[in-house]
Design a protein around this motif. Structure first.
Motif, mmCIF file in Angstrom:
data_model
loop_
_atom_site.group_PDB
_atom_site.id
_atom_site.type_symbol
_atom_site.label_atom_id
_atom_site.label_comp_id
_atom_site.label_asym_id
_atom_site.label_seq_id
_atom_site.Cartn_x
_atom_site.Cartn_y
_atom_site.Cartn_z
ATOM 1 N N SER A 1 -40.476 53.779 55.111
ATOM 2 C CA SER A 1 -40.192 53.016 53.843
ATOM 3 C C SER A 1 -39.201 53.081 53.382
ATOM 4 N N PHE A 2 -37.902 53.711 53.771
ATOM 5 C CA PHE A 2 -36.866 53.836 53.021
ATOM 6 C C PHE A 2 -36.237 52.485 52.908
ATOM 7 N N GLU A 3 -36.106 51.887 51.787
ATOM 8 C CA GLU A 3 -35.803 50.294 51.556
ATOM 9 C C GLU A 3 -34.521 50.137 52.181
ATOM 10 N N PRO A 4 -33.403 50.886 52.161
ATOM 11 C CA PRO A 4 -32.065 50.386 52.727
ATOM 12 C C PRO A 4 -32.109 50.218 54.208
ATOM 13 N N ALA A 5 -32.956 51.459 54.810
ATOM 14 C CA ALA A 5 -33.029 51.227 56.314
ATOM 15 C C ALA A 5 -34.037 50.174 56.538
ATOM 16 N N VAL A 6 -34.948 49.681 55.845
ATOM 17 C CA VAL A 6 -35.949 48.555 56.138
ATOM 18 C C VAL A 6 -35.080 47.488 56.223
ATOM 19 N N SER A 7 -34.236 47.170 55.120
ATOM 20 C CA SER A 7 -33.432 46.009 55.264
ATOM 21 C C SER A 7 -32.299 45.815 56.291
ATOM 22 N N ILE A 8 -31.616 47.058 56.645
ATOM 23 C CA ILE A 8 -30.698 46.933 57.865
ATOM 24 C C ILE A 8 -31.575 46.815 59.157
ATOM 25 N N GLU A 9 -32.828 47.461 59.319
ATOM 26 C CA GLU A 9 -33.424 47.226 60.522
ATOM 27 C C GLU A 9 -33.801 45.656 60.554
ATOM 28 N N ARG A 10 -34.287 44.903 59.532
ATOM 29 C CA ARG A 10 -34.745 43.735 59.381
ATOM 30 C C ARG A 10 -33.488 42.972 60.021
ATOM 31 N N GLN A 11 -32.327 43.092 59.625
ATOM 32 C CA GLN A 11 -31.349 42.645 59.904
ATOM 33 C C GLN A 11 -30.791 42.769 61.295
#
Length: 90
Positions: free
Chosen positions: A23-33
Motif C-alpha cells: 500500500s505504498f501509494e506512489p507505487a500503487v499509482s505507478i503500478e496502475r499506470q
C-alpha cells in the motif's frame, strides 16, 4: 519498439508490485499506470487513456530526488517516454 517497451514494463512491475502490495501509494499509482500501458501497446484497449501519464514524475519525486533508486526512476521515465512516443504524445 513494442517488444522493448513490454520488457521494460515487466522489469518495472517486478519492482513495483511488491511495493504496491504494501500500500505504498506512489507505487500503487505507478503500478496502475504500468498495467494500462500494455493494453495500448498491443492495441487491446477499447477505452480512452485515463488522463496524462504521471508515473515518470512520481518516480523521480519518490525514487530519485534523494538518490534512493535513481535507476528505477530512470526506467519508469523511459517507459513513459516510449509510451508517449507510441501514442504520438510529447
Amino acid at each position: 519498439m513494442d517488444e522493448a517497451l513490454l520488457e521494460k514494463i515487466d522489469a518495472a512491475l517486478a519492482d513495483f508490485c511488491p511495493m504496491a502490495a504494501q500500500s505504498f501509494e506512489p507505487a500503487v499509482s505507478i503500478e496502475r499506470q504500468l498495467t494500462l500501458v500494455p493494453e495500448f501497446v498491443l492495441g487491446k484497449s477499447q477505452e480512452d487513456r485515463p488522463g496524462p501519464f504521471s508515473m515518470g514524475l512520481i518516480a523521480v519525486r519518490e525514487f530519485d530526488m534523494y538518490g534512493d533508486r535513481p535507476e528505477l526512476a530512470a526506467l519508469i521515465s523511459d517507459v513513459q517516454g516510449l509510451m508517449q512516443a507510441r501514442l504520438g504524445l510529447r
